[in-house]
Design an enzyme around this catalytic site. Structure first.
Site, PDB file in Angstrom:
ATOM      1  CE1 TYR A 112      -3.825  -1.555   5.649  1.00 33.59           C
ATOM      2  CE2 TYR A 112      -3.674   0.686   4.804  1.00 33.59           C
ATOM      3  CZ  TYR A 112      -3.806  -0.684   4.578  1.00 33.59           C
ATOM      4  OH  TYR A 112      -3.922  -1.161   3.290  1.00 33.59           O
TER       5      TYR A 112
ATOM      6  CB  SER B 180      -0.865   0.012   1.270  1.00 31.34           C
ATOM      7  OG  SER B 180      -1.550   1.242   1.390  1.00 31.34           O
TER       8      SER B 180
HETATM    9  P1  NAP Z   1     -11.613  -5.617   0.642  1.00 31.10           P
HETATM   10  O1  NAP Z   1     -12.583  -5.460  -0.459  1.00 31.10           O
HETATM   11  O2  NAP Z   1     -12.054  -5.312   2.039  1.00 31.10           O
HETATM   12  O3  NAP Z   1     -11.003  -7.093   0.599  1.00 31.10           O
HETATM   13  C1  NAP Z   1     -10.205  -7.599   1.643  1.00 31.10           C
HETATM   14  C2  NAP Z   1     -10.132  -9.098   1.516  1.00 31.10           C
HETATM   15  O4  NAP Z   1      -9.274  -9.597   2.560  1.00 31.10           O
HETATM   16  C3  NAP Z   1     -11.475  -9.782   1.664  1.00 31.10           C
HETATM   17  O5  NAP Z   1     -11.606 -10.762   0.653  1.00 31.10           O
HETATM   18  C4  NAP Z   1     -11.393 -10.447   3.022  1.00 31.10           C
HETATM   19  O6  NAP Z   1     -12.134 -11.677   2.978  1.00 31.10           O
HETATM   20  C5  NAP Z   1      -9.906 -10.738   3.115  1.00 31.10           C
HETATM   21  N1  NAP Z   1      -9.453 -10.946   4.482  1.00 31.10           N
HETATM   22  C6  NAP Z   1      -9.427 -10.061   5.502  1.00 31.10           C
HETATM   23  N2  NAP Z   1      -9.000 -10.674   6.613  1.00 31.10           N
HETATM   24  C7  NAP Z   1      -8.748 -11.980   6.279  1.00 31.10           C
HETATM   25  C8  NAP Z   1      -8.321 -13.114   6.997  1.00 31.10           C
HETATM   26  N3  NAP Z   1      -8.065 -13.061   8.310  1.00 31.10           N
HETATM   27  N4  NAP Z   1      -8.168 -14.282   6.333  1.00 31.10           N
HETATM   28  C9  NAP Z   1      -8.445 -14.351   5.020  1.00 31.10           C
HETATM   29  N5  NAP Z   1      -8.873 -13.319   4.281  1.00 31.10           N
HETATM   30  C10 NAP Z   1      -9.027 -12.143   4.919  1.00 31.10           C
HETATM   31  O7  NAP Z   1     -10.335  -4.687   0.402  1.00 31.10           O
HETATM   32  P2  NAP Z   1      -9.296  -4.576  -0.827  1.00 31.10           P
HETATM   33  O8  NAP Z   1      -9.180  -3.146  -1.148  1.00 31.10           O
HETATM   34  O9  NAP Z   1      -9.607  -5.526  -1.903  1.00 31.10           O
HETATM   35  O10 NAP Z   1      -7.948  -5.002  -0.084  1.00 31.10           O
HETATM   36  C11 NAP Z   1      -7.080  -6.009  -0.580  1.00 31.10           C
HETATM   37  C12 NAP Z   1      -5.661  -5.688  -0.134  1.00 31.10           C
HETATM   38  O11 NAP Z   1      -5.241  -4.461  -0.728  1.00 31.10           O
HETATM   39  C13 NAP Z   1      -5.488  -5.516   1.373  1.00 31.10           C
HETATM   40  O12 NAP Z   1      -4.266  -6.107   1.757  1.00 31.10           O
HETATM   41  C14 NAP Z   1      -5.409  -4.009   1.540  1.00 31.10           C
HETATM   42  O13 NAP Z   1      -4.677  -3.651   2.692  1.00 31.10           O
HETATM   43  C15 NAP Z   1      -4.705  -3.614   0.260  1.00 31.10           C
HETATM   44  N6  NAP Z   1      -4.902  -2.220  -0.159  1.00 31.10           N
HETATM   45  C16 NAP Z   1      -6.154  -1.717  -0.350  1.00 31.10           C
HETATM   46  C17 NAP Z   1      -6.271  -0.377  -0.732  1.00 31.10           C
HETATM   47  C18 NAP Z   1      -7.626   0.280  -0.953  1.00 31.10           C
HETATM   48  O14 NAP Z   1      -7.687   1.512  -1.000  1.00 31.10           O
HETATM   49  N7  NAP Z   1      -8.693  -0.453  -1.116  1.00 31.10           N
HETATM   50  C19 NAP Z   1      -5.143   0.418  -0.923  1.00 31.10           C
HETATM   51  C20 NAP Z   1      -3.896  -0.145  -0.723  1.00 31.10           C
HETATM   52  C21 NAP Z   1      -3.790  -1.474  -0.344  1.00 31.10           C
HETATM   53  P3  NAP Z   1     -12.994 -12.310   4.163  1.00 31.10           P
HETATM   54  O15 NAP Z   1     -13.496 -11.199   5.009  1.00 31.10           O
HETATM   55  O16 NAP Z   1     -14.062 -13.070   3.433  1.00 31.10           O
HETATM   56  O17 NAP Z   1     -12.025 -13.219   4.868  1.00 31.10           O
END
Ligand code: NAP
Length: 249
Positions: free
Chosen positions: A149, A136
């Site tokens: 975070y 990120s």
């Molecule tokens: P999201 O839509 O909330 O997806 C997060 C995913 O992580 C969900 O599928 C959730 O699935 C899974 N997850 C969370 N805790 C978990 C656990 N203990 N075991 C297994 N799976 C788990 O958010 P996203 O934006 O796609 O995020 C994906 C990644 O990108 C994350 O690492 C996040 O930090 C990173 N990121 C996001 C952004 C942004 O702005 N969106 C920016 C930079 C980086 P379940 O709840 O079904 O387990």
């Protein structure tokens, strides 16, 4: 082209029930990988698996037994995309919630270590492993209220860089993809289901979509074997840093 026919092998995507992980499963299936969609919400992964013709497994990256159970199912894995993770809260350190910090560290850092460690034999067995890690902008910058975070994502970055050193002799590629604002369930989770507060994070600008990040992952993993794209930073055009964003009403 049917997935198996392209010979790209098996791709495990963690955090595949939502957002970037789900979009990545779709592009990887289209690129010819046999996809394994894994997350705690198994029904969502199963629906996605049906859509793309892949597999679904329940996975909680914070639970060593769950990680071991997934590893036991997979004997050759060409690619792991670590998308499981996210943020909880936006409190200053003075009001830090230890449980939220612990959960963020568990999912973004320990989960990354656990899944990588457990699947390493399967990655090696594939003969051409690749590990893609969702970092990120929070892995290289800090912002007020974000320290739980940002500390976790800085650690994610440290793990990615260390893996690149440790897996060099295995010729396993390691890539960190570090996005800025992506409109997924990320903010809804961060703000405990407060949809209004979550929407405000993206108000007045065009954020990245999960598909934008997934496209980059597809590009990275389909380069020739000798090409390792170490690090990709990607932000919306309206975002300069974690906090400098041009919002217009
Ligand atoms: P999201 O839509 O909330 O997806 C997060 C995913 O992580 C969900 O599928 C959730 O699935 C899974 N997850 C969370 N805790 C978990 C656990 N203990 N075991 C297994 N799976 C788990 O958010 P996203 O934006 O796609 O995020 C994906 C990644 O990108 C994350 O690492 C996040 O930090 C990173 N990121 C996001 C952004 C942004 O702005 N969106 C920016 C930079 C980086 P379940 O709840 O079904 O387990």
């Amino acid at each position: 082209m049917p997935a198996a026919a392209s010979g790209r092998g098996t791709a495990l995507v963690t955090g595949a029930s939502s957002g970037i992980g789900a979009a990545t499963v779709r592009v990887l299936a289209a690129a010819g990988f046999e996809t394994v969609a894994a997350a705690r919400r198994l029904e969502r992964c199963e629906e996605l698996a049906r859509e793309v013709g892949g597999r679904a497994l329940r996975l909680d990256v914070t639970d060593p037994a769950s990680v071991e159970a997934v590893a036991a199912e997979l004997h050759e894995v060409a690619l792991i995309v670590h998308s499981a993770g996210g943020a909880l809260g936006l409190d200053p350190i003075a009001e830090a919630d230890e449980e939220q910090w612990r959960t963020m560290y568990e999912s973004n850092v320990l989960g990354l270590m656990r899944v990588t460690k457990a699947l390493l034999p399967a990655l090696r067995a594939s003969g051409h492993g690749h590990v893609v890690i969702l970092g990120s902008v929070a892995g290289v910058e800090v912002y007020e209220g974000g320290s739980g975070y940002t500390a976790a994502k800085h650690a994610t970055r440290a793990v990615a860089e260390t893996l690149r050193l440790e897996l060099l002799a295995d010729r396993i590629r390691v890539t960190e993809v570090a996005p800025g604002l992506v409109e997924t369930e990320f903010s809804l989770v961060r703000f405990a289901g407060d949809a209004e507060r979550a929407a405000a994070a993206y108000r007045g600008l065009e954020p990245l979509r999960a598909e934008d990040v997934a496209d980059i992952i597809a590009f990275v993993v389909t380069r020739p074997q000798h090409v390792d794209i170490d690090y990709v930073a990607v932000k919306p055009t309206a975002q300069a840093t974690a906090t400098v964003v041009d919002r217009r009403e």
